[in-house]
Design a protein around this motif. Structure first.
Motif: not given
Length: 297
Positions: A35, A11, A38, A28
């Motif tokens: 995201l 990521a 993350t 992704l």
């Protein structure tokens, strides 16, 4: 590092490469907020900021750039290897073992292999000529080729030839000396070239059919062989009459060494089928072999 951490690194690398959470999230297949969360979690575990975020752009920090430069090439190599393995899965390769009788090997398998081998250099075909009705599962064959009537009902069968005919043939010199048989029964007065096959436990009877009438004749003669080539050579040499697959004898018709007799008694019958267990998973190599052999009207 756990699998979740590896996913977090992917990521981060995607965001750093795209310099955009929006573009990276699209690549992704995740939401922008997920995201962002993350990457933030990764930064917290490492105890250092990896990305500089503004309202207009995203760029790696010094630590983030170092991580991107050191890890990025390795992940690219991993992706390349995974892609190569995926291609190998779909690329026909490996060995395909097939058992067949002599005539099927000569007339069906050999021409197919000549077409297939140059196109698929990684496909290896092993052909075992065997007249017996081999148990292909027990003997670890991928497939067998037999006449349609000999294929077990629990097998998948693929037609690999058209209908076939047999031919009784002799040389012009032999027929001039001993005469031409008019009926199958007349063969008992001729020197016939016999064949011995393990599937029949002895001398193979010559089979005839005419007008719905079937007839088997056990002929006698000086010579007995278990292969086509020697029976054909003996007939060409004028040593007797031979009972051969029509396609093996026909090149010698029309003044080229052999004449046919009892043609009306040799009617067509169903040809060859390739067969294999219905539970077999067709590998790419096996699939291309099937297509090379498949009979097309």
């Amino acid at each position: 590092m756990t699998q979740a951490n590896l996913n977090d690194l992917v990521a981060f690398l995607t965001v750093a490469r795209e310099q955009s959470f929006t573009k990276a999230a699209a690549k992704l297949g995740v939401s922008q907020s997920a995201l962002s969360q993350t990457v933030r979690g990764l930064e917290e575990r490492l105890g250092i900021r990896l990305l500089m975020r503004t309202t207009r752009s995203v760029s790696p920090t010094e630590a983030g750039e170092r991580l991107r430069m050191s890890l990025g090439p390795h992940f690219e190599e991993i992706n390349a290897e995974l892609a190569a393995i995926s291609e190998l899965r779909d690329k026909p390769s490996g060995t395909v073992r097939i058992t067949a009788g002599e005539h099927a090997a000569i007339s069906i398998l050999a021409p197919a292999i000549r077409r297939l081998a140059p196109r698929y250099p990684d496909v290896h075909v092993e052909v075992i000529v065997d007249y017996g009705l081999t148990d292909i599962v027990a003997e670890r064959y991928d497939a067998g080729i037999r006449l349609g009537e000999q294929v077990a009902k629990d097998m998948i069968a693929v037609k690999v030839s058209g209908d076939m005919r047999m031919a009784v043939v002799g040389s012009p010199d032999y027929l001039e000396r001993y005469g031409r048989p008019e009926t199958p029964q007349d063969l008992t007065r001729h020197n016939c070239i016999n064949m011995r096959l393990p599937t029949h436990g002895g001398i193979f009877p010559w089979e005839f059919e005419h007008g719905g009438r079937e007839l088997k004749v056990r002929v006698d003669g000086q010579l007995t062989f278990n292969n086509i080539a020697m029976r054909l050579d003996a007939a060409l040499a004028g040593l007797g009459l031979a009972y051969l697959p029509e396609d093996q004898a026909s090149p010698y018709f029309d003044g080229k060494g052999l004449e046919r007799v009892l043609g009306d008694w040799c009617e067509p019958f169903p040809g060859y089928h390739l067969y294999y267990p219905n539970r077999r998973h067709a590998s790419p190599a096996f699939a291309v072999v099937i297509e090379a052999l498949r009979y097309r009207e």
